[in-house]
Design a protein around this motif. Structure first.
Motif, PDB file in Angstrom:
ATOM      1  N   GLN A   1       0.896  -1.294   0.030  1.00  0.00           N
ATOM      2  CA  GLN A   1       0.107  -0.160  -0.054  1.00  0.00           C
ATOM      3  C   GLN A   1       0.991   1.425  -0.013  1.00  0.00           C
ATOM      4  O   GLN A   1       0.535   2.205  -0.764  1.00  0.00           O
ATOM      5  N   LEU A   2       1.872   1.227   0.758  1.00  0.00           N
ATOM      6  CA  LEU A   2       3.049   2.356   0.810  1.00  0.00           C
ATOM      7  C   LEU A   2       3.616   2.549  -0.481  1.00  0.00           C
ATOM      8  O   LEU A   2       3.576   3.651  -1.101  1.00  0.00           O
ATOM      9  N   GLY A   3       3.805   1.480  -1.380  1.00  0.00           N
ATOM     10  CA  GLY A   3       4.412   1.692  -2.584  1.00  0.00           C
ATOM     11  C   GLY A   3       3.369   2.115  -3.450  1.00  0.00           C
ATOM     12  O   GLY A   3       3.941   2.603  -4.646  1.00  0.00           O
ATOM     13  N   ALA A   4       2.299   2.232  -3.336  1.00  0.00           N
ATOM     14  CA  ALA A   4       1.027   2.473  -4.293  1.00  0.00           C
ATOM     15  C   ALA A   4       0.887   4.110  -4.153  1.00  0.00           C
ATOM     16  O   ALA A   4       0.107   4.737  -5.012  1.00  0.00           O
ATOM     17  N   VAL A   5       1.398   4.669  -3.082  1.00  0.00           N
ATOM     18  CA  VAL A   5       1.262   6.018  -2.968  1.00  0.00           C
ATOM     19  C   VAL A   5       1.780   6.791  -4.114  1.00  0.00           C
ATOM     20  O   VAL A   5       2.965   6.572  -4.443  1.00  0.00           O
ATOM     21  N   SER A   6       1.056   7.856  -4.546  1.00  0.00           N
ATOM     22  CA  SER A   6       1.705   8.438  -5.742  1.00  0.00           C
ATOM     23  C   SER A   6       1.837  10.032  -5.240  1.00  0.00           C
ATOM     24  O   SER A   6       1.213  10.695  -4.445  1.00  0.00           O
ATOM     25  N   TYR A   7       2.838  10.815  -6.020  1.00  0.00           N
ATOM     26  CA  TYR A   7       3.175  12.092  -5.813  1.00  0.00           C
ATOM     27  C   TYR A   7       3.089  12.951  -7.030  1.00  0.00           C
ATOM     28  O   TYR A   7       3.402  12.440  -8.101  1.00  0.00           O
ATOM     29  N   SER A   8       2.717  14.099  -6.857  1.00  0.00           N
ATOM     30  CA  SER A   8       3.109  14.984  -7.979  1.00  0.00           C
ATOM     31  C   SER A   8       4.554  15.385  -8.091  1.00  0.00           C
ATOM     32  O   SER A   8       5.341  15.277  -6.958  1.00  0.00           O
ATOM     33  N   SER A   9       4.729  15.940  -9.016  1.00  0.00           N
ATOM     34  CA  SER A   9       6.352  16.410  -9.185  1.00  0.00           C
ATOM     35  C   SER A   9       6.415  17.858  -9.837  1.00  0.00           C
ATOM     36  O   SER A   9       5.557  18.315 -10.587  1.00  0.00           O
ATOM     37  N   ARG A  10       7.336  18.532  -9.157  1.00  0.00           N
ATOM     38  CA  ARG A  10       7.327  19.981  -9.579  1.00  0.00           C
ATOM     39  C   ARG A  10       9.036  20.617  -9.514  1.00  0.00           C
ATOM     40  O   ARG A  10       9.849  20.255  -9.098  1.00  0.00           O
ATOM     41  N   TYR A  11       8.651  21.671 -10.181  1.00  0.00           N
ATOM     42  CA  TYR A  11      10.059  22.565 -10.466  1.00  0.00           C
ATOM     43  C   TYR A  11       9.750  24.031  -9.541  1.00  0.00           C
ATOM     44  O   TYR A  11       8.608  24.486  -9.603  1.00  0.00           O
ATOM     45  N   ALA A  12      10.772  24.280  -9.189  1.00  0.00           N
ATOM     46  CA  ALA A  12      10.424  25.721  -8.561  1.00  0.00           C
ATOM     47  C   ALA A  12      12.030  26.547  -9.032  1.00  0.00           C
ATOM     48  O   ALA A  12      13.049  26.032  -9.358  1.00  0.00           O
ATOM     49  N   LEU A  13      11.682  27.732  -9.145  1.00  0.00           N
ATOM     50  CA  LEU A  13      12.550  28.868  -9.378  1.00  0.00           C
ATOM     51  C   LEU A  13      12.957  29.693  -8.327  1.00  0.00           C
ATOM     52  O   LEU A  13      12.068  30.496  -7.774  1.00  0.00           O
ATOM     53  N   GLY A  14      14.220  30.029  -7.984  1.00  0.00           N
ATOM     54  CA  GLY A  14      14.529  31.224  -6.987  1.00  0.00           C
ATOM     55  C   GLY A  14      15.286  32.145  -7.844  1.00  0.00           C
ATOM     56  O   GLY A  14      16.470  31.771  -8.439  1.00  0.00           O
ATOM     57  N   LEU A  15      14.708  33.428  -7.682  1.00  0.00           N
ATOM     58  CA  LEU A  15      15.476  34.307  -8.542  1.00  0.00           C
ATOM     59  C   LEU A  15      15.737  35.411  -7.388  1.00  0.00           C
ATOM     60  O   LEU A  15      15.397  35.945  -6.668  1.00  0.00           O
ATOM     61  N   PHE A  16      17.123  35.912  -7.478  1.00  0.00           N
ATOM     62  CA  PHE A  16      17.871  36.819  -6.493  1.00  0.00           C
ATOM     63  C   PHE A  16      18.183  37.921  -7.158  1.00  0.00           C
ATOM     64  O   PHE A  16      18.742  37.576  -8.245  1.00  0.00           O
ATOM     65  N   TYR A  17      17.973  38.983  -6.720  1.00  0.00           N
ATOM     66  CA  TYR A  17      18.142  40.249  -7.379  1.00  0.00           C
ATOM     67  C   TYR A  17      18.999  41.195  -6.507  1.00  0.00           C
ATOM     68  O   TYR A  17      19.353  41.117  -5.435  1.00  0.00           O
ATOM     69  N   LYS A  18      19.698  42.155  -7.250  1.00  0.00           N
ATOM     70  CA  LYS A  18      20.460  43.269  -6.444  1.00  0.00           C
ATOM     71  C   LYS A  18      19.539  44.043  -5.770  1.00  0.00           C
ATOM     72  O   LYS A  18      18.397  44.229  -5.915  1.00  0.00           O
ATOM     73  N   ALA A  19      20.186  44.879  -4.809  1.00  0.00           N
ATOM     74  CA  ALA A  19      19.362  45.741  -3.992  1.00  0.00           C
ATOM     75  C   ALA A  19      18.819  46.775  -4.466  1.00  0.00           C
ATOM     76  O   ALA A  19      17.657  47.019  -3.845  1.00  0.00           O
ATOM     77  N   GLN A  20      19.025  47.322  -5.710  1.00  0.00           N
ATOM     78  CA  GLN A  20      18.017  48.122  -6.294  1.00  0.00           C
ATOM     79  C   GLN A  20      16.960  47.621  -7.108  1.00  0.00           C
ATOM     80  O   GLN A  20      16.008  48.383  -7.633  1.00  0.00           O
ATOM     81  N   ALA A  21      16.779  46.352  -7.014  1.00  0.00           N
ATOM     82  CA  ALA A  21      15.630  45.693  -7.831  1.00  0.00           C
ATOM     83  C   ALA A  21      14.149  46.340  -7.481  1.00  0.00           C
ATOM     84  O   ALA A  21      14.008  46.321  -6.229  1.00  0.00           O
ATOM     85  N   HIS A  22      13.404  46.381  -8.429  1.00  0.00           N
ATOM     86  CA  HIS A  22      12.158  46.833  -7.981  1.00  0.00           C
ATOM     87  C   HIS A  22      10.988  45.944  -8.944  1.00  0.00           C
ATOM     88  O   HIS A  22      11.238  45.779 -10.080  1.00  0.00           O
ATOM     89  N   PHE A  23      10.184  45.419  -8.289  1.00  0.00           N
ATOM     90  CA  PHE A  23       8.893  44.807  -9.049  1.00  0.00           C
ATOM     91  C   PHE A  23       7.731  45.564  -8.979  1.00  0.00           C
ATOM     92  O   PHE A  23       6.934  46.078  -8.051  1.00  0.00           O
ATOM     93  N   ASP A  24       7.221  45.755 -10.176  1.00  0.00           N
ATOM     94  CA  ASP A  24       5.915  46.669 -10.407  1.00  0.00           C
ATOM     95  C   ASP A  24       4.797  45.865 -10.325  1.00  0.00           C
ATOM     96  O   ASP A  24       4.128  45.826 -11.408  1.00  0.00           O
ATOM     97  N   VAL A  25       4.378  45.261  -9.403  1.00  0.00           N
ATOM     98  CA  VAL A  25       3.369  44.434  -9.154  1.00  0.00           C
ATOM     99  C   VAL A  25       2.565  44.801  -7.960  1.00  0.00           C
ATOM    100  O   VAL A  25       3.294  45.289  -6.886  1.00  0.00           O
ATOM    101  N   PRO A  26       1.226  44.818  -7.535  1.00  0.00           N
ATOM    102  CA  PRO A  26       0.551  45.218  -6.520  1.00  0.00           C
ATOM    103  C   PRO A  26       0.224  44.071  -5.571  1.00  0.00           C
ATOM    104  O   PRO A  26      -0.461  44.240  -4.844  1.00  0.00           O
ATOM    105  N   TRP A  27       1.041  43.185  -5.514  1.00  0.00           N
ATOM    106  CA  TRP A  27       0.993  41.970  -4.684  1.00  0.00           C
ATOM    107  C   TRP A  27       2.131  41.459  -4.209  1.00  0.00           C
ATOM    108  O   TRP A  27       3.302  41.662  -5.024  1.00  0.00           O
ATOM    109  N   ALA A  28       2.280  40.705  -3.207  1.00  0.00           N
ATOM    110  CA  ALA A  28       3.668  40.059  -2.613  1.00  0.00           C
ATOM    111  C   ALA A  28       3.533  38.637  -2.912  1.00  0.00           C
ATOM    112  O   ALA A  28       4.838  38.391  -3.189  1.00  0.00           O
TER     113      ALA A  28
END
Length: 203
Positions: free
Chosen positions: A84-111
């Protein structure tokens, strides 16, 4: 009724892990093929090195990876049959971490934003704004999570091949983003459970 103590983690749950890592000897990129029980101790074999003994072993990997371990770990899984444990299934994902210089600004109204109509990107967060923190010495960072179908489609590809695809989709979704100073691409073969053990809901 016993009172429950709460704590604030302004830098995220990872700060707990980092706290203990700073007090420990950390070894990365070591494969552990065997774990044996020896009385009250546990013998851990790291590939290419001698066996070491520990009072306790904490496994933070998915069930399929635990089932691949040789030794005595399987004896702890008798409550739920291995089949039963072997039959457990999972989703697979990628993620990106993007790191910016101190002066970087995002022109979006959300966090943080959940994206429901994109075949590639599912979630975006600007970490310092999401946690209401400022790191002027190192600049802001952004995390991008992709959708489950995209993860399944590109699961067997190298991270180096998938990273530019995600970046193209991100820049189409958010045109005008500043150029990141550095990027980290992460692949989780085992992410969230999609089909659990029927007799063990909620575990």
């Amino acid at each position: 009724m016993e009172a429950i103590k709460t704590m604030s983690l302004p830098t995220g749950v990872s700060s707990i892990v980092n706290h203990f890592l700073k007090q420990s000897e950390v070894l990365f990129n070591h494969q552990v093929p065997h774990i044996y029980q020896n009385g009250a101790s546990w013998e851990v074999c790291r590939k290419g090195t001698a066996t070491e003994q520990f009072d306790a072993v904490v496994l933070t990997v998915a069930i399929p990876q635990i089932l691949q371990l040789q030794g005595d770990v399987g004896s702890l899984l008798e409550e739920i049959p291995r089949q039963q444990l072997g039959a457990v299934s999972y989703s697979s994902r990628y993620a990106l971490g993007l790191f910016y210089k101190a002066q970087a600004h995002f022109d979006v109204p959300w966090a943080a934003k959940y994206v429901s109509n994109n075949p590639c990107i599912r979630f975006i967060a600007i970490n310092d704004q999401k946690r209401n923190l400022e790191f002027p010495e190192c600049g802001p960072s952004m995390v991008v999570h992709i959708s489950v179908p995209f993860g399944v489609k590109h699961l067997e590809e190298a991270k180096e091949q998938v990273e530019p695809i995600i970046l193209v989709k991100l820049n189409k979704l958010l045109p005008g983003l500043p150029q990141p100073d550095s990027i980290k691409c992460q692949k989780w073969r085992y992410s969230q459970v999609t089909s659990s053990v029927p007799t063990a809901q909620g575990r």
